[in-house]
Write a protein that holds these residues in place. Sequence first.
Motif, PDB file in Angstrom:
ATOM      1  N   ASP A 147       0.826  -1.213   0.000  1.00 24.87           N
ATOM      2  CA  ASP A 147       0.000   0.000   0.000  1.00 24.87           C
ATOM      3  C   ASP A 147       0.860   1.263   0.000  1.00 24.87           C
ATOM      4  O   ASP A 147       2.062   1.233  -0.291  1.00 24.87           O
ATOM      5  N   ASP A 148       0.252   2.362   0.328  1.00 20.88           N
ATOM      6  CA  ASP A 148       0.850   3.698   0.366  1.00 20.88           C
ATOM      7  C   ASP A 148       2.165   3.706   1.166  1.00 20.88           C
ATOM      8  O   ASP A 148       2.311   2.970   2.137  1.00 20.88           O
ATOM      9  N   ARG A 179      -6.937  16.070   2.745  1.00 23.26           N
ATOM     10  CA  ARG A 179      -5.820  15.148   3.046  1.00 23.26           C
ATOM     11  C   ARG A 179      -4.483  15.675   2.513  1.00 23.26           C
ATOM     12  O   ARG A 179      -3.697  14.948   1.915  1.00 23.26           O
ATOM     13  N   LYS A 228      -3.786  -1.114  -6.951  1.00 29.87           N
ATOM     14  CA  LYS A 228      -4.858  -0.482  -6.171  1.00 29.87           C
ATOM     15  C   LYS A 228      -4.748   0.991  -6.506  1.00 29.87           C
ATOM     16  O   LYS A 228      -3.744   1.633  -6.173  1.00 29.87           O
ATOM     17  N   ASP A 261      -5.922   4.606  -5.950  1.00 32.18           N
ATOM     18  CA  ASP A 261      -6.621   5.369  -4.917  1.00 32.18           C
ATOM     19  C   ASP A 261      -6.904   6.794  -5.388  1.00 32.18           C
ATOM     20  O   ASP A 261      -6.282   7.288  -6.353  1.00 32.18           O
ATOM     21  N   ASP A 271     -13.003   2.038   4.145  1.00 33.96           N
ATOM     22  CA  ASP A 271     -11.894   1.811   5.074  1.00 33.96           C
ATOM     23  C   ASP A 271     -12.416   1.256   6.391  1.00 33.96           C
ATOM     24  O   ASP A 271     -11.651   0.758   7.214  1.00 33.96           O
TER      25      ASP A 271
END
Length: 720
Positions: free
Chosen positions: A347-348, A427, A461, A463, A532
Amino acid sequence: MKRLFLFFILLLLCPWMLRAQGDSLIRIGTPRTDLILRLSPEGKLCQAYLGPRLANEADLKQLPAGKEVYYAYGSKDYFEPAVRVTHADGHPGMQLDYVSHEVRPQSDPNVTLTVVTLRDKVYPVEVKLFYETFARENVLKMWTEISHREKKPIVLHEGASALLHLSSRAYYLSAFTGQWGGEAMMNEQKLLPGKKVLDTRLGARAAMYCSPLFMLGVGAPASENTGEVLLGTLNWTGNFRFLFEMDSRHDLRLIAGINPYASEYHLPSGEVFRTPEFVCTMSDRGTGQASRDLHDWARNYQLKDGHGDRLTLLNNWESTGFDFNADTLKTYIRKSADLGVDMFLLDDGWFANKYPRKNDKQGLGDWEPTHAKLPHGVQELVAEAGRAGVKFGIWIEPEMVSMRSELYEKHPDWVIRFPDREPYFYRNQLVLDLCNPAVQDYVFGVVDRLLSENPSLAYFKWDCNSPITNPMSPYLKDKQSHLYIDYVRGLYNVLERIKQKYPDVPMMLCSGGGGRCDYGALQYFTEFWASDNTGPVERIFIQWGFSQFFPAKSVGAHVTSWGKQSLKFRTDVAMTGKLGFDIDVNKLTDAEIAFCRQAVGNFKRLAPVTLEGDLYRLVSPYEGQHAALMYVDKAVDKAVLFTYDLYPRRGAEWIFPVRLAGLDPAKMYRVEEINLEPGVDVVAWKENGGVFSGDYLMKVGLNVLTERCENSRVIEITAQ
Ligand code: DGJ
């Protein structure tokens, strides 16, 4: 012989151009639904009927005249129009007359496309209405093309994808509203005279507060197995609007399309403005049937790799956040193999060097592995995955940029923002200007480069955590009102290029949870991340909401550490979608790993049932104490039942047998509880191992519910 063959091919391809005469009818529909249009003696095309298919052809003539199918501003009408333009000379009005219609044969006999042409008498403006029907799935897709031959551009203030009229005593509208961590909460209201609007103005992450989905109970509130209901959605990954306007006679007008908010479009002569598709299905057997039809349609026609397998996975976001290095990830990769999943998903937090992505304040845009964390880059991890026998997937957010990034320093003009004001953030990031073809190339390049450098990368993925903020495109200059539309078109350009070049790479659509959930995007994505919030009780509600429109294989559902429920409960909830894990694998005991491995095995074995089969929602969590749903395979030989005791009240009256659905009454089925945790105290289920007729299971049911809070069962049902 060859000539004869060619002649027949030409005949097949040749559209059937028809010209309806005054009072004649155009029947658009499926074996279960009719949409009947009628040409009025004044040359206006009207909608005479929308509803369950009429059995007698002769009855069609009795239908009332109806109202215009696509009201233009300037027509004799006092409600919201479907289309409004300002002509090149400033004239604001339009009146659309019927010109012709054609039925265009399609290579797929299940699909019929009817195209109706309308035109303004005074100005050279043309509107084409497209009606595509999917007979087996009972789905209708509608869109519009608007074009003109005026000397200068016209301004298109609004141009709906569809306008439909309904006539009934009452309407009950269910919306799917929410926020981060609470997506697709279903709420129903009775419509009253006046307008009700479901829309978004967020541009990107467009569905954060309201998903582009609705259900309309016609005559009575929509229920699972009975009643007339219309389910509608827009294939558009941006601002949408569903407008419901009811007059004092209880006639309802439904207008679906791009949200006209701040979106006047300057349309040059000869250019065709194609609206997104509005997709709907009408059921007279409740929402359950409508959902099953949409799921079939999605798998057959819309969802990327609709009938393909899905990869189970282990993701690291919930357990590591940004805090990992190559060694941490190698452990996760090996643990993926222990869990039995197909893939590890990074992920990130793996990228950027000048401003390393150590938190969410910086680094977006610089898609180079962070040397300090991953000294041997992504390649090393992909290789490790290969050794462990799992695939490797990676997270990207290529539409966004942090102000603290090399990309921003190099291309400040690639960013959507006001040039003369301090930007405000969602964000801590800004949105790249996808209206700009150079930015589209760059975004495509993010994927292209990762795949060229790592050809065995198996999954993305994708986003999108921010809505469009500071809405001003440096590229559009004096056409700022094109921003919301051109952004989505730019995004689709990129996604189309990716799909063309890498047709077999699965991708997850993610948007800070489920902030994007539409079939426009899902033609490019194999699944979407629903939320989430992976707390299993909340997830039951979220997945229940999305299940109204989306098949299980498209709804990403992971077992995480959210919530205090047992690992079994969390797993049993995630198994009703596309199963994955996002859990600290280092904290799992051997017994827990063995349980997960067994669950993954069950999930894969039952994938033809849950991912390809029919969904029956049996007990709604909205009723309060329990939830139950089941999937039945298309041969009706295998089914799997999931039951959840949420917060049951004490006392036998709150426990009731769960009646199954969708089985063959004449077949005998063996029922068997699976996904049991060895050594864990369970409420014994007396019917376990029994053989019952489908008739019995659907009329009497199984005593599977318990009085235990947050208890769950998975029952495998097999024809004997
Ligand atoms: C939001 C997503 O929903 C999460 O799953 C995770 O990928 C984070 N973004 C990463 O920043």
